[in-house]
Enzyme design. Structure first.
Site, PDB file in Angstrom:
ATOM      1  N   ASP A 225      -9.685  -4.539  -5.965  1.00  0.00           N
ATOM      2  CA  ASP A 225      -8.929  -3.614  -4.677  1.00  0.00           C
ATOM      3  C   ASP A 225      -9.996  -2.396  -4.785  1.00  0.00           C
ATOM      4  O   ASP A 225      -9.611  -1.517  -5.607  1.00  0.00           O
ATOM      5  CB  ASP A 225      -7.297  -3.390  -4.981  1.00  0.00           C
TER       6      ASP A 225
ATOM      7  N   SER B 160       0.747  -1.126   0.049  1.00  0.00           N
ATOM      8  CA  SER B 160      -0.130   0.008  -0.007  1.00  0.00           C
ATOM      9  C   SER B 160       0.971   1.065  -0.072  1.00  0.00           C
ATOM     10  O   SER B 160       1.678   1.581  -0.984  1.00  0.00           O
ATOM     11  CB  SER B 160      -0.896   0.057   1.152  1.00  0.00           C
TER      12      SER B 160
ATOM     13  N   HIS C 117      -7.673  -5.198  -1.475  1.00  0.00           N
ATOM     14  CA  HIS C 117      -6.459  -4.482  -1.075  1.00  0.00           C
ATOM     15  C   HIS C 117      -5.731  -5.444  -0.026  1.00  0.00           C
ATOM     16  O   HIS C 117      -4.226  -5.533  -0.027  1.00  0.00           O
ATOM     17  CB  HIS C 117      -7.034  -3.257  -0.267  1.00  0.00           C
TER      18      HIS C 117
END
Length: 723
Positions: free
Chosen positions: A668, A593, A700
């Site tokens: 995601d 991320s 995600h």
């Protein structure tokens, strides 16, 4: 000094394990839960403060029960409810009590929507009459008892309803709810993700009014994702997602009066482009508190609305050159004075204000952060909180009087302490762990900090790990770019400072985050130990912009995300590479991320420092990410184009020299796979060689079935091949 003591403990810990049989960690064991810790079941403290309830499941007959235990003795007092005794409800997944604890709201068939949101089937169970009442035949969201326990408010299909338990009649409060257009009483995607709440309605203390937020998202741009599944044709998920600089949902506030059966709009002021990140009724049933924040999120007004005439006034204003963090710490006392937390003196502390917004006193002060506010004991005029007074990588529990006097440390062990208090604050359950001690749980007397009794430890895991080549973290600090940065390091067994080892760096680096903390290990940490067993040194450095060292350290990256943070990781890598036992030509970095955004930038901008990088689900261009998070730190791309463009990896692909692995999930909803696709195209057009992996229908977190095992196998092989 604290770090030196911790290093001594680590040395002893290594010594304990070094003479045992030395098994190696495997990815199959790690990702199938072989090293999971045991914890306490989620508990609810009963009103009497002497007992707590837990949800227990009998897997053999697939029933669930709510059991009541005594805090002091730990003995079971009674079984409050067993689903085996209930007709038409074999089992339930969760529960909540009415304020008098005579009724229980039971959830079943619960399905996840986004990160925090759920919908399910709900029943009310009366503990006195044993009656079971179904709230709705449909799956609903956020059902909540009225304070008097007579009604339940909930949301279905973006509209608010109120269910009368006695009459079993339902009243619909709003009628204009429509998917991807109007939402009443629950938040839109970006509020849920970035302000971390779903229920956008609240009952007044007298149960006569419901305040709620209405979201008009008709003008918010839509994002769509293909969900491939196994059918002949894929299906498409379409939802409103405001990207940086684009239109947000228009929010407005209403109060519904159940006696008058009408809803009234509340005029909050002359705000034009704003957020309502929290609403909460005060102890006075005619006073509603509303937090209103400007789009830049650096100006916050706490507003009191008088529900008798729907007028409003600002009682407190907070300003910050960078941004203001939203919390759930606002606490109203009986006189409608309130407790508030703020970073206005440079560190997060607790304040007490009167009902007009005048400062009574600053309760805590010092060059350290309050990291959790646990609550206020009205009887003893005492506040309980968690802080980093004992070092930024540690957490301790404290009490302090409302007047700021008689502060007392209630936890005793150095590491990470967390508290779960009884309803009357007589006791708290302390969960403790450190890099040398797996989680252990104790019942503590809140007045003295003395241990009443031990509840649970993870001795079994400790004994199991004694048969492995366990590699504890060694904590220290690194002087980088004028700052002392926290760091941990995991070394191979039989480490020889005369030899050279390849180095893998992990980081997250997002604003206010912390990856270097004195706590027990997660799955990734065992992976790092596995890599150490194979001859790698693994390091993590928390650079500028991370949390718990004061507002200045955290907010120094404002309007320039990914610049100073990348500088710190590159400088740290160079310093570590200069050590005799690090092979400077074999330094890699990875992250997920925000960490993937960072690892990409580090490789592209630090080509002479890093030999390889792995980026999982990274933001590759901040223009693709949502309004609330991105604009909090960068303002809008219209105002700060350079802040967006000069630090987005997609603009630096020409710098790639080392080995690069890019990973993303196609479903995601947070960091869209669009980020990966645009970066892939840029790398292709720059004629750069790289590797990539796309996981179909994974969000995600990229998990489910063998997905995590497959991903970590891929990353491990990539590291072994290229570092």
């Amino acid at each position: 000094m604290k770090l030196k003591r911790l290093l001594f403990c680590v040395t002893l810990f290594i010594g304990v394990f070094s003479y045992a049989q030395q098994k190696v960690f495997t990815l199959e064991e790690i990702w199938r839960g072989a090293f999971r810790t045991e914890g306490l079941q989620s508990l609810y403290s009963m009103k009497n403060g002497k007992q707590y309830s837990v949800l227990e499941m009998d897997r053999s007959n697939r029933t669930t029960s709510i059991e009541i235990y005594d805090y002091a003795t730990g003995k079971k007092a009674m079984t409050l409810l067993n689903s085996a005794a209930i007709k038409n409800l074999q089992a339930f997944q969760g529960y909540s009590f009415s304020s008098d604890e005579k009724q229980i709201l039971l959830s079943s068939e619960v399905a996840q929507i986004f990160r925090h949101s759920r919908r399910g089937i709900y029943h009310v169970y009366n503990t006195e009459t044993k009656a079971l009442t179904k709230v709705s035949d449909k799956k609903i969201q956020e059902p909540t008892f009225s304070p008097n326990g007579e009604k339940i408010a909930y949301v279905f299909d973006n509209n608010i309803y109120v269910f009368d338990i006695a009459s079993q009649k339902t009243v619909q409060l709003t009628n204009d709810g429509k998917k991807n257009e109007i939402i009443n009483g629950v938040t839109d995607w970006v509020y849920e993700e970035e302000f971390a709440f779903v229920r956008a309605f609240d009952w007044s203390a007298d149960s006569k009014k419901v305040a709620y937020i209405r979201f008009d998202e008709k003008e918010v741009p839509e994002f769509s994702m293909d969900v491939y599944g196994s059918q002949l044709y894929q299906r498409q998920e379409v939802f409103k997602y405001p990207k940086a600089g684009e239109k947000n949902a228009k929010v407005s506030l209403f109060i519904y009066n159940l006696e008058k059966q009408q809803s009234a709009p509340i005029k909050l002021g002359t705000y034009k482009d704003f957020y309502i990140p929290r609403i909460k009724w005060s102890a006075n049933p005619d006073v509603l508190s509303v937090q209103v924040m400007n789009r830049h999120q650096n100006n916050l007004d706490l507003i009191f609305v008088n529900a008798s005439d729907n007028t409003s006034r600002v009682v407190l204003n907070e300003k910050d050159e960078a941004y203001i963090d939203i919390t759930d710490n606002l606490t109203f006392l009986d006189d409608n004075s309130f407790i508030w937390t703020s970073e206005k003196d440079g560190y997060n502390h607790i304040y007490h204000y009167n009902d007009k917004g005048g400062l009574i006193n600053q309760v805590t002060a010092g060059n350290w952060e309050v990291t959790a506010y646990y609550g206020y004991d009205n009887k003893n005029k005492t506040i309980f909180y968690q802080s980093v007074e004992n070092g930024s990588i540690n957490r301790d529990i404290y009490s302090v009087k409302l007047n700021g006097k008689s502060k007392k440390r209630l936890s005793s062990k150095e590491g990470t302490n967390r508290a779960d208090f009884s309803a009357d604050f007589t006791y708290f359950i302390n969960s403790f762990s450190s890099s040398t001690t797996p989680p252990e749980y104790s019942l503590i007397a809140s007045s003295s900090g003395k241990v009443v009794r031990a509840l649970k430890n993870n001795k079994r895991l400790t004994e199991e790990l004694a048969t492995y080549d366990f590699r504890p973290k060694e904590f220290s600090t690194l002087s980088v770019n004028g700052e002392s940065l926290n760091m941990w390091m995991i070394k191979p067994r039989d480490f020889d400072p005369a030899k050279q080892y390849p180095l893998l760096m992990y980081q997250y680096s997002g604003p206010g985050s912390q990856s270097v903390a004195n706590r027990w290990y997660g799955a990734n940490d065992y992976w790092y130990m596995m890599l150490a067993q194979q001859g790698y040194i693994v390091v993590c450095v928390d650079g500028r912009g991370t949390g718990f060292k004061g507002a200045k350290f955290k907010k120094v990256t404002q309007n320039d995300l990914g610049n100073l943070e990348v500088q710190d990781q590159i400088a740290a890598a160079k310093q570590l590479g200069a050590l005799d036992y690090i092979d400077a030509k074999r330094i890699g970095i990875w992250g997920w991320s925000y960490g993937g955004f960072m690892s990409s930038n580090c490789l592209f901008k630090g080509a002479d420092t890093f030999a390889m990088a792995i980026a999982v689900a990274p933001v590759t261009n901040w223009r693709f990410y949502d309004t609330i998070y991105t604009e909090r730190y960068l303002t809008t791309p219209q105002e700060n184009a350079a802040g967006y463009d000069k630090n987005s990896p997609v603009n630096y692909v020409d710098g790639l020299k080392g080995k690069y692995l890019l990973v993303h999930g196609t479903a995601d909803d947070n960091v869209h796979v669009q980020n990966a696709m645009v970066l892939i195209e840029a790398l292709v057009q720059a004629n750069k060689d790289f590797e990539w992996a796309i996981y179909p229908d994974k969000n995600h977190g990229i998990y489910g079935g063998n997905t995590r095992l497959h991903l970590y196998n891929k990353m491990t092989n990539f590291i072994k091949k290229n570092l």
